[in-house]
Design a protein around this motif. Sequence first.
Motif, short mmCIF file in Angstrom:
data_model
loop_
_atom_site.label_atom_id
_atom_site.label_comp_id
_atom_site.label_asym_id
_atom_site.label_seq_id
_atom_site.Cartn_x
_atom_site.Cartn_y
_atom_site.Cartn_z
N GLY A 176 0.87 -1.76 -0.13
CA GLY A 176 0.01 -0.41 0.03
C GLY A 176 1.11 1.13 -0.30
O GLY A 176 0.64 2.01 -0.35
N GLY A 177 1.63 1.47 0.72
CA GLY A 177 3.07 2.59 0.83
C GLY A 177 3.37 2.86 -0.50
O GLY A 177 3.96 4.07 -0.77
N ILE A 178 4.01 1.61 -1.75
CA ILE A 178 4.49 1.43 -2.73
C ILE A 178 3.41 2.40 -3.62
O ILE A 178 3.90 3.24 -4.01
CB ILE A 178 4.97 0.30 -3.06
CG1 ILE A 178 6.51 -0.46 -1.74
CG2 ILE A 178 5.34 0.70 -4.35
CD1 ILE A 178 6.27 -1.27 -2.25
N VAL A 179 2.20 1.96 -3.40
CA VAL A 179 1.29 2.18 -4.44
C VAL A 179 0.79 3.78 -4.37
O VAL A 179 0.46 4.30 -5.32
CB VAL A 179 0.09 1.51 -4.76
CG1 VAL A 179 -1.53 2.12 -4.79
CG2 VAL A 179 0.03 0.32 -4.55
N GLY A 180 1.08 4.38 -3.08
CA GLY A 180 0.90 5.39 -2.11
C GLY A 180 1.49 5.95 -3.22
O GLY A 180 1.39 7.61 -3.46
N ALA A 181 2.99 6.20 -2.21
CA ALA A 181 4.55 6.96 -2.47
C ALA A 181 4.52 6.62 -4.68
O ALA A 181 4.75 7.92 -5.10
CB ALA A 181 5.57 5.89 -2.77
N GLY B 243 -6.22 13.37 -8.87
CA GLY B 243 -7.29 12.49 -8.75
C GLY B 243 -6.84 10.90 -8.25
O GLY B 243 -6.86 10.64 -7.49
N LEU B 244 -5.57 11.31 -8.97
CA LEU B 244 -4.90 10.13 -9.16
C LEU B 244 -3.59 9.91 -7.48
O LEU B 244 -3.99 8.88 -7.11
CB LEU B 244 -3.27 10.27 -9.89
CG LEU B 244 -2.30 8.98 -9.71
CD1 LEU B 244 -3.43 7.88 -10.16
CD2 LEU B 244 -1.09 8.99 -11.17
N GLY C 78 -6.02 6.48 -0.94
CA GLY C 78 -6.80 5.89 -0.83
C GLY C 78 -6.69 3.83 -0.58
O GLY C 78 -6.55 3.24 0.40
N ILE C 79 -6.06 3.58 -1.55
CA ILE C 79 -5.36 2.38 -1.69
C ILE C 79 -4.51 1.98 -0.40
O ILE C 79 -5.01 1.39 -0.01
CB ILE C 79 -4.92 2.07 -2.65
CG1 ILE C 79 -5.49 2.38 -3.92
CG2 ILE C 79 -4.43 0.09 -3.00
CD1 ILE C 79 -5.53 1.39 -5.95
#
Length: 86
Positions: A32-37, A58-59, A65-66
């Motif tokens: 999740g941290g990777i997706v957020g970063a 938006g992205l 949120g993920i």
Amino acid sequence: MNNNNNGGAEGAAKGVTSTLGNLAGGLTKGAGGIVGATGKGLGDTINSTTGTKAVGDGLQSVTGGIEDGASSAGKGAENAGQWKKS
């Protein structure tokens, strides 16, 4: 029935589930941290190169949120591994 055997079995089960819960939780939170970063970086890049903030923001909102959801799920897995109710 011997209570010592139940305690030993319960202790062994807790040890295994704790390890698995912590592993699953850590991996989930890490992903999740990777997706957020990544989303933040891409969003910043889109905002600075296109001049519009809507797409980049938006992205960042979606990937943030993920990240938040993964963090919550990861914490839940860790709690379950430690036999915590909440």
